[in-house]
Design a protein around this motif. Structure first.
Motif, PDB file in Angstrom:
ATOM      1  N   SER A  76      26.691 -29.729 -74.952  1.00 39.87           N
ATOM      2  CA  SER A  76      25.906 -28.972 -75.929  1.00 39.87           C
ATOM      3  C   SER A  76      24.842 -29.835 -76.578  1.00 39.87           C
ATOM      4  O   SER A  76      24.045 -29.353 -77.357  1.00 39.87           O
ATOM      5  CB  SER A  76      26.832 -28.386 -76.993  1.00 39.87           C
ATOM      6  N   GLN A 125      22.971 -24.814 -76.522  1.00 33.50           N
ATOM      7  CA  GLN A 125      22.806 -26.108 -77.192  1.00 33.50           C
ATOM      8  C   GLN A 125      23.033 -25.944 -78.692  1.00 33.50           C
ATOM      9  O   GLN A 125      22.589 -24.981 -79.301  1.00 33.50           O
ATOM     10  CB  GLN A 125      21.393 -26.649 -76.932  1.00 33.50           C
ATOM     11  N   GLN A 126      23.724 -26.908 -79.217  1.00 35.75           N
ATOM     12  CA  GLN A 126      24.009 -26.826 -80.652  1.00 35.75           C
ATOM     13  C   GLN A 126      22.786 -27.261 -81.442  1.00 35.75           C
ATOM     14  O   GLN A 126      22.009 -28.114 -81.011  1.00 35.75           O
ATOM     15  CB  GLN A 126      25.213 -27.699 -81.012  1.00 35.75           C
ATOM     16  N   TYR A 157      31.337 -25.551 -79.530  1.00 35.89           N
ATOM     17  CA  TYR A 157      30.459 -25.226 -78.403  1.00 35.89           C
ATOM     18  C   TYR A 157      31.167 -25.514 -77.088  1.00 35.89           C
ATOM     19  O   TYR A 157      31.085 -24.753 -76.135  1.00 35.89           O
ATOM     20  CB  TYR A 157      29.162 -26.040 -78.497  1.00 35.89           C
TER      21      TYR A 157
END
Lengths: 96, 786
Positions: free
Chosen positions: B557, B602-603, B612
């Motif tokens: 992530s 994606q965080q 995630y």
């Protein structure tokens, strides 16, 4: 239930008196030996080990062949034998 | 020896008025046998200023060989003394008359005293310009003077035993390493050696003397002795393992029988006798009126029996007697005791006077400090052994139970287990859940309050939560995936990084190579990411038979945070090594293809990576499960794995069907935290209820080896009847003990204890010999008569 246990206990009277030695292996490969009875709760080992290492018990994970061990289990439940090895892993934290 | 006198003639040289006849006469007296040898007489007559004191020396006849030898030696020595060899040196200026004296000395067996005189430091001596001479005198003179004559003495004659010892001793004492002898203060020796006397040494010397000669005016017994147990700290090595079993033996037999008889004994605190009404030795009981136990000569005596104190392994006392429960003293005996044939090696003394017992107990404790002792403060322990008491009638069972009930009221201490409570670490109270709920015995995650707090927004997840989530997934919505999907534990990869041998036993061949999907949580550098191994078995097949290549996909992530190549190497090596140890045939590690360019969510913060990762895994597995058949046939028909590695996009393409960049969003992540928390709290309630409903169930189920899924299902069904607590506030198990105690569904169950609450007074926690805590409901007296 208790009758059951009593029978088991008397049937294995000799085994009950025996103590087994359990090796706790930490991440660096260092081994600590504990002499316990088959009916001792693993909690005792955990807390003694954590105390020696100077870390809280909650930060340690104890694994037997990759499966986790609960504190209220005993060597007998886990079918541990003399000189069996327990792995000690550190808590894994991740966030970013 | 006579160094002072021998100097005198040298200085009175000019005043000497002895006639030649007198000198000859003297020579004759001194050397009666050797008169004929002119050389000898000439050599050392008194006219040559020899000291007269040499007369006192014991004369040893000088044989020819000895003389030759000494001559040879003296020549050698002369050569050493370079100043003596220098013929040009004018010694007239020397006040010592050095060459004269020395030349005489070399010829004489009594030269010792004369050479010694030369060791004197004469004022002005260092003014002699000859460098060799001054050096000789300046530096090693003290040694020279001491040692040189000794060596020669040995050559010329056997040294008298006293002198030899003396010289040796001097050398020894002079050695700074040797301990200072008590008779000769070290300061003197240091002065001889031209050391400045150290104040430290003098002080120490004084202290030593004080300690050695005048021991402290304290009795040995009065000094505190360390009992063997605390001093001997187990080190945990193979030779001395940490012994956790010893203190269990402490808790043994408490036998309180009913009929109390008054006893009276000395009120003094050091009383050495105790009156009891009953004594149990193992299974045999003795009732007397009264039996007096006395302590003499390291023995306990009662009636005709004696028991050496050495045979007592442990001494326990119970002093909180009530009207019904008498005080008692329990001795656990060692194996080598006088009552060896007794099957139960313990002795129990019963007395009703609690003060007497206590006084006796403390007397023994004080007198025999090596004895391990403990006080029993728990009345419950006493009850445990009632049934096992040999002479105990069953009819008295109920009276004892009622006794105990009243004891709960009157007991000076609450019926808790204070010693035990102390030893159990604080973490035990924080445990809120053992995840696969009690029937399960394998791979049990212990979730504590701390773990639960990690589900608060903005916090990091730990391995417990990761494992919990995956286990929960596979027990709940992903139950069907168990056959082809494996979720590895979060601790696997950290252990794998330490080496393959650390994890070689974790999974078997079937665990890994029978699966199509293996989810590996990766934790490195405080970051969670995910690796998914597809079709691990394919790499072991010959290239032509592969339906789809073994691939390892990486879902991170944070994009490229983790070094995928490193992880890839670890995982491929693991698969290869595991196959090599447990499989047959060859495993083509090179055919495994890494897929790093997976488009996954994606965080956008720096704390949600754990969630995630969980959601990515969930997304992929659920997508795989839904389109499994389709994917199996569809996933790339490849024969040449090498090409695939070069062209990763082709591999990533089918993965795109499983997960995409927008598979889930931040809202879902936040919701997952809440959901996990609710799940855990819900399970925690179930866990507490299982424990409270039938505490023996936990023990029993865990005792039975193996997992019985049917039983597990049954229990879960049973439990779902209990209404759930919906809001998390109501089921905060860890902190508030009463919050969870409000579900009176089970009529026999009045309280549901949380793990942190102290044992309720309703339940008697009993420690029996097996050390299995059992909870016995006192409201139901039948539970006693098992």
């Amino acid at each position: 239930m208790s009758d059951n246990e009593d029978k088991v206990a008397t049937g294995e009277g000799e085994e009950k008196k025996q103590t087994i030695t359990i090796r706790v292996k930490d991440q660096s490969g260092e081994e600590t030996f504990f002499k316990v009875k088959p009916h001792t709760k693993m909690e005792k080992i955990f807390s003694a080990y954590a105390q020696r290492k100077g870390v809280p018990v909650t930060a340690l994970r104890f694994l037997l062949d990759g499966t986790r061990i609960a504190a209220d289990q005993t060597p007998k439940m886990l079918e541990l034998e003399d000189q069996d090895q327990i792995d000690c892993a550190l808590e894994q934290v991740g966030g970013w | 020896m006579d160094g002072d006198e021998s100097d005198i003639p040298a200085f009175k040289h000019g005043k000497r008025v002895l006639s030649d006849e007198f000198n000859q006469e003297l020579d004759r007296i001194i050397t009666p046998d050797k008169e004929s040898t002119r050389k000898k007489a000439k050599g050392w007559g008194l006219k040559n200023n020899a000291s007269t004191t040499i007369l006192h020396e014991p004369y040893i006849p000088l044989t020819h060989e000895m003389w030759k030898e000494s001559q040879q030696k003296s020549i050698e020595k002369k050569k050493e003394r370079s100043w003596d060899n220098n013929s040009t040196l004018d010694f007239a200026a020397s006040p010592l008359k050095r060459p004269f004296a020395m030349s005489k000395a070399t010829k004489s067996p009594l030269r010792v005293s004369q050479t010694k005189t030369t060791s004197k430091i004469v004022p002005g001596q260092s003014l002699i310009k000859e460098s060799n001479y001054s050096q000789k005198i300046a530096t090693p003179l003290s040694n020279y003077a001491l040692k040189a004559p000794i060596s020669r003495l040995r050559v010329l004659r056997p040294p008298p035993p006293n002198s030899l010892k003396k010289t040796k001793k001097i050398v020894k004492d002079g050695d700074w390493r040797s301990k200072p002898s008590s008779k000769q203060p070290i300061t003197k020796l240091f002065e001889q050696k031209r050391h400045r006397p150290s104040t430290i040494f003098t002080k120490q010397d004084l202290m030593d003397q004080r300690l050695v000669r005048k021991p402290l005016p304290m009795e040995r017994d009065a000094l505190p002795k360390v009992t063997p147990f605390p001093s001997k700290r187990p080190s945990g090595t193979a030779d001395t393992p940490i012994n956790l079993s010893s203190d269990e033996e402490i808790e043994i037999k408490v036998v309180p029988p009913p009929p109390p008889i008054t006893s009276s004994s000395d009120e003094s605190p050091t009383q050495l006798s105790l009156e009891c009404f009953q004594v149990f030795v193992g299974d045999t009981q003795t009732t007397g009126n009264p039996i007096i136990v006395s302590n003499e000569n390291n023995q306990l005596k009662w009636l005709s029996k004696t028991l050496p104190i050495n045979n007592i392994a442990h001494l326990q006392g119970f002093f909180y007697a009530t009207d019904q429960v008498p005080s008692c003293l329990i001795l656990k005996l060692t194996k080598l005791n006088t009552f060896e044939p007794s099957p139960k090696p313990h002795v129990v003394f019963l007395a009703d006077n609690a003060q007497d017992v206590e006084a006796f107990y403390h007397t023994l404790k004080r007198k025999y400090r090596r004895l391990t002792t403990s006080e029993i403060t728990d009345v419950n322990q006493v009850a445990t052994f009632l049934k096992e008491l040999p002479g105990y009638e069953s009819q008295k069972n109920s009276t004892i139970v009622s006794c105990l009930k009243s004891a709960f009221v009157h007991s000076p201490e609450p019926p808790t287990r204070p010693a035990r409570r102390h030893r159990v670490p604080s973490v035990a109270s924080k445990i809120i859940l053992h995840y696969p709920l009690p029937p399960a015995t394998n791979d049990i995650i212990t979730i504590t309050m701390e773990d639960l707090e990690r589900l608060n927004p903005g916090t990091y997840l730990n391995d417990n939560l990761i494992d919990y989530y995956f286990k929960w997934l596979q027990s709940d919505i992903f139950a069907e995936t168990k056959s082809y999907c494996l979720f590895m534990g979060a601790l696997f990869f950290p252990a794998l990084r330490k080496g393959f041998d650390r994890v070689s036993t974790w999974f078997t061949y079937d665990d890994i190579f029978s699966k199509e999907l293996i989810v590996v949580p990766i934790n490195m550098n405080l970051h969670w990411s995910l690796a998914i191994i597809f079709n691990p078995i394919e790499a072991s097949k010959p290239p032509g038979e592969r339906k789809s290549p073994t691939t390892i996909a990486f879902l991170d992530s944070l994009g490229k945070f983790h070094k995928k190549r490193l992880i890839f190497k670890f995982l491929t090596d693991y698969l290869g090594d595991l196959y090599a140890t447990q499989g047959q045939g060859s495993f083509d590690r090179d055919s495994i293809a890494p897929v790093t360019k997976v488009q996954c969510p994606q965080q956008n913060n720096l704390y949600d990576c754990g969630v995630y990762m969980l959601l990515s895994a969930q997304t992929v597995v659920s997508a795989y499960a839904s389109s499994r058949e389709l994917l199996k046939s569809h996933i790339i028909d490849v024969n040449m794995a090498d090409e695939m590695i070069e062209d990763q996009l082709d591999l990533a393409e089918p993965l795109a069907a499983l997960i995409s960049e927008n598979s889930f969003d931040q809202i879902a992540v936040d919701a997952t935290r809440v959901k996990m928390r609710e799940n855990i709290e819900h399970d925690a309630i179930l866990y507490q209820q299982i424990k409270a409903t039938d505490p023996s169930l936990v023990e029993y189920q865990q005792c039975s080896s193996g997992e019985d899924t049917e039983d597990a299902m049954e229990i879960e069904e049973k439990i779902t009847i209990i209404p759930r607590v919906n809001s998390p506030e109501d089921c905060d198990m860890g902190t508030d003990s009463t919050a969870s105690c409000t579900m009176p569904l089970n009529p026999t169950l009045h309280t549901i204890q949380s793990s942190e609450s102290p044992p309720s007074p309703v339940a008697v926690v009993v420690e029996d010999d097996d050390h299995k805590a059992e909870q016995i409901n006192l409201d139901n007296p039948h539970s006693w008569s098992r």
